[in-house]
Design a protein around this motif. Structure first.
Motif, mmCIF file in Angstrom:
data_model
loop_
_atom_site.group_PDB
_atom_site.id
_atom_site.type_symbol
_atom_site.label_atom_id
_atom_site.label_comp_id
_atom_site.label_asym_id
_atom_site.label_seq_id
_atom_site.Cartn_x
_atom_site.Cartn_y
_atom_site.Cartn_z
ATOM 1 N N ALA A 122 -7.865 4.283 -5.551
ATOM 2 C CA ALA A 122 -7.804 3.355 -4.421
ATOM 3 C C ALA A 122 -8.603 2.089 -4.711
ATOM 4 O O ALA A 122 -8.160 0.968 -4.426
ATOM 5 C CB ALA A 122 -8.329 4.028 -3.158
ATOM 6 N N ASN A 154 -0.133 3.746 -2.557
ATOM 7 C CA ASN A 154 -1.354 4.474 -2.224
ATOM 8 C C ASN A 154 -1.086 5.585 -1.219
ATOM 9 O O ASN A 154 -1.670 6.672 -1.294
ATOM 10 C CB ASN A 154 -2.396 3.508 -1.661
ATOM 11 C CG ASN A 154 -3.736 4.175 -1.401
ATOM 12 O OD1 ASN A 154 -4.353 4.719 -2.300
ATOM 13 N ND2 ASN A 154 -4.186 4.138 -0.155
ATOM 14 N N THR A 212 -7.323 5.437 2.250
ATOM 15 C CA THR A 212 -7.853 6.571 1.494
ATOM 16 C C THR A 212 -9.073 7.166 2.179
ATOM 17 O O THR A 212 -9.232 8.394 2.245
ATOM 18 C CB THR A 212 -8.217 6.130 0.060
ATOM 19 O OG1 THR A 212 -7.033 5.680 -0.595
ATOM 20 C CG2 THR A 212 -8.809 7.288 -0.729
ATOM 21 N N LYS A 248 0.082 4.909 -8.715
ATOM 22 C CA LYS A 248 -0.874 5.948 -8.339
ATOM 23 C C LYS A 248 -0.436 7.320 -8.828
ATOM 24 O O LYS A 248 -1.259 8.072 -9.370
ATOM 25 C CB LYS A 248 -1.057 5.968 -6.821
ATOM 26 C CG LYS A 248 -2.142 6.958 -6.371
ATOM 27 C CD LYS A 248 -2.463 6.806 -4.896
ATOM 28 C CE LYS A 248 -3.603 7.726 -4.496
ATOM 29 N NZ LYS A 248 -3.993 7.554 -3.077
ATOM 30 N N THR A 282 0.828 -1.213 0.000
ATOM 31 C CA THR A 282 0.000 0.000 0.000
ATOM 32 C C THR A 282 0.858 1.258 0.000
ATOM 33 O O THR A 282 0.328 2.363 0.056
ATOM 34 C CB THR A 282 -0.936 0.030 1.223
ATOM 35 O OG1 THR A 282 -0.152 0.113 2.432
ATOM 36 C CG2 THR A 282 -1.821 -1.209 1.276
ATOM 37 N N ALA A 304 -5.852 -0.460 1.366
ATOM 38 C CA ALA A 304 -5.740 0.765 0.555
ATOM 39 C C ALA A 304 -7.008 1.610 0.625
ATOM 40 O O ALA A 304 -6.936 2.833 0.853
ATOM 41 C CB ALA A 304 -5.382 0.415 -0.886
#
Length: 461
Positions: free
Chosen positions: A312, A41, A172, A298, A38, A168
């Motif tokens: 996400a 992210n 977010t 990302k 992650t 993730a």
């Protein structure tokens, strides 16, 4: 010799039941360890916070050093093998899990202090703990299920892969509940978003600790009388044998025959084999392109997709596909070969990387999602297959330390990626970055195609 009470209890259960229980424990641990993925992210949030509150000179590419340590900490898996031989798998894995959770928890404070303290806790400590615990959990599953090495390790690897699909969106939602769009440079200037960044590390550390504590209960080796391990193997010096071999009166010190003569090499013997260096180079190439995409998917998507929550969710979908693919690659390897399976994955990855810039040129977030899923499926093969190849080529006797030596290749690929991103990314951009990265899976394909030329190469073709 004192028998682990949990192991003794498990041996009283039907074979499939006990294997499922052990796999569940290993998966719980890998779900927490897999949050390493992650990082991509979290990258825009962490870089934005540090740029605004900690050090204005911090840029996205500087933080790529963090996952270099998170996923590739030198010698961590070898340390895990040594600790297992001294403390047993449960205590050794607990040391790793405790180190990893402590690193995440302390990051609540270090991200507010500066780059180097944050690198130490979220990079060094996370990576050290993850490396120790990762291979122990997989090794325990193999010890309980030696007849399904590819499938068993694939399921545990799937837990590692699916972790990001769970965490993730949580990250977010906690940090960016209003779905703010970043600037064109990929940073978030919104103060209410940035204030939430440090607290997420403390919250996640509590969740990880609970998951790991439950999983550690069943992290143990089977007792000798169960017919899975000889007395020597409980101390890490002998190999796995199956129920079938015992029932048919074969030698108790015999090893698994993976289709040719039994193989069991010490780390020193393995390092003298060219097969090791073929696998080392192939894993170097696979981990390079995989980590590049994991860390920068990302920020690349944000260049033409102004929807943080979509990215996400896209990552979650890709992670689910990645987890399923890990099991699928493991099954395919058991039924065909390591060489055949990895060749498919690396050829697919080469094509997808070469065409990845088309998603930005067309500007379609749905096309980006399709490519992302494809990449995640290809990257799943790396995690599911190389430990299987190590066991088949070098035996089960020293599998933890042997695999730890092999995984050191990811350290070198991580350092190369971090240096390349820090010093060249600003000049070459995403287009040439993806084109150049396509060289690595193709090189892995060439290496695996020629592995039969090495001494143990015939065991994986």
């Amino acid at each position: 010799m004192r028998v682990d009470p949990v192991a003794e209890f498990l041996t009283r259960l039907p074979q499939n039941t006990r294997i499922c229980i052990v796999i569940t424990g290993a998966v719980l641990i890998h779900l927490s360890l897999g949050t390493y993925h992650t990082f991509g992210n979290m990258l825009p949030y962490m870089a934005s916070y540090m740029q605004n509150y900690t050090d204005s000179s911090i840029r996205l590419e500087h933080l790529i050093w963090i996952p270099t340590f998170q996923g590739c900490f030198p010698f961590a898996m070898i340390i895990g093998g040594y600790l297992t031989s001294r403390l047993g798998p449960r205590l050794a894995a607990a040391v790793g899990c405790g180190t990893m959770v402590s690193g995440v928890c302390l990051s609540y404070w270090t991200i507010q202090q500066g780059f180097w303290p944050f690198l130490f806790t979220y990079g060094f400590m996370f990576g050290l703990g993850q490396g120790i615990a990762y291979v122990i959990a997989v090794s325990v599953v193999i010890n309980w299920a030696p007849h399904m090495v590819g499938f068993g390790s694939g399921i545990v690897a799937a837990g590692f892969g699916i972790s990001s699909s769970i965490f993730a969106p949580i990250q977010t939602h906690l940090v960016n509940p209003k779905n703010y769009a970043p600037s064109k440079e990929g940073y978030f200037p919104q103060g209410d978003l940035l204030e939430k960044v440090p607290g997420i590390f403390f919250s996640l550390s509590i969740i990880y600790a609970i998951m790991q504590a439950i999983g550690l209960i069943v992290i143990c080796d089977p007792p000798p009388q169960n017919g899975l391990l000889s007395h020597k193997d409980m101390n890490g010096t002998c190999s796995i044998e199956t129920h079938h071999e015992v029932e048919n009166g074969s030698d108790s010190d015999s090893e698994i025959d993976f289709g040719s003569e039994p193989v069991s090499l010490t780390p020193r013997e393995m390092l003298k084999s060219s097969t090791f260096y073929w696998l080392f180079a192939a894993l170097f190439c696979c981990s390079f392109y995989g980590n590049l995409f994991y860390n920068l998917y990302k920020t690349f998507g944000e260049t033409f997709i102004q929807d943080d929550m979509f990215l996400a969710v896209a990552f979650s979908i890709g992670s689910i596909a990645n987890a399923i693919a890990r099991i699928g690659w493991g099954i395919l390897t058991d039924r065909t070969s390591f060489q055949f399976t990895l060749s498919i994955a690396t050829c697919m990855a080469t094509v997808l990387l070469l065409t990845m810039p088309l998603t930005a040129a067309i500007g379609s977030k749905w096309l980006f999602l399709f490519w992302l899923i494809g990449m995640f499926i290809c990257m799943a093969a790396t995690h599911a297959l190389f430990i299987t190849a190590a066991v088949r080529c070098f035996g089960t006797e020293h599998k933890t330390i042997n695999y730890g030596c092999l995984i050191l290749s990811t350290t070198f690929s991580g350092v190369l990626l971090a240096l390349g991103t820090q010093y060249f990314f600003l000049y070459i951009g995403y287009f040439w970055m993806f084109i150049g990265a396509a060289i690595f899976p193709f090189a892995a394909f060439l290496l695996i195609s020629s592995i039969k030329l090495t001494p143990q190469g015939h065991l994986v073709i």
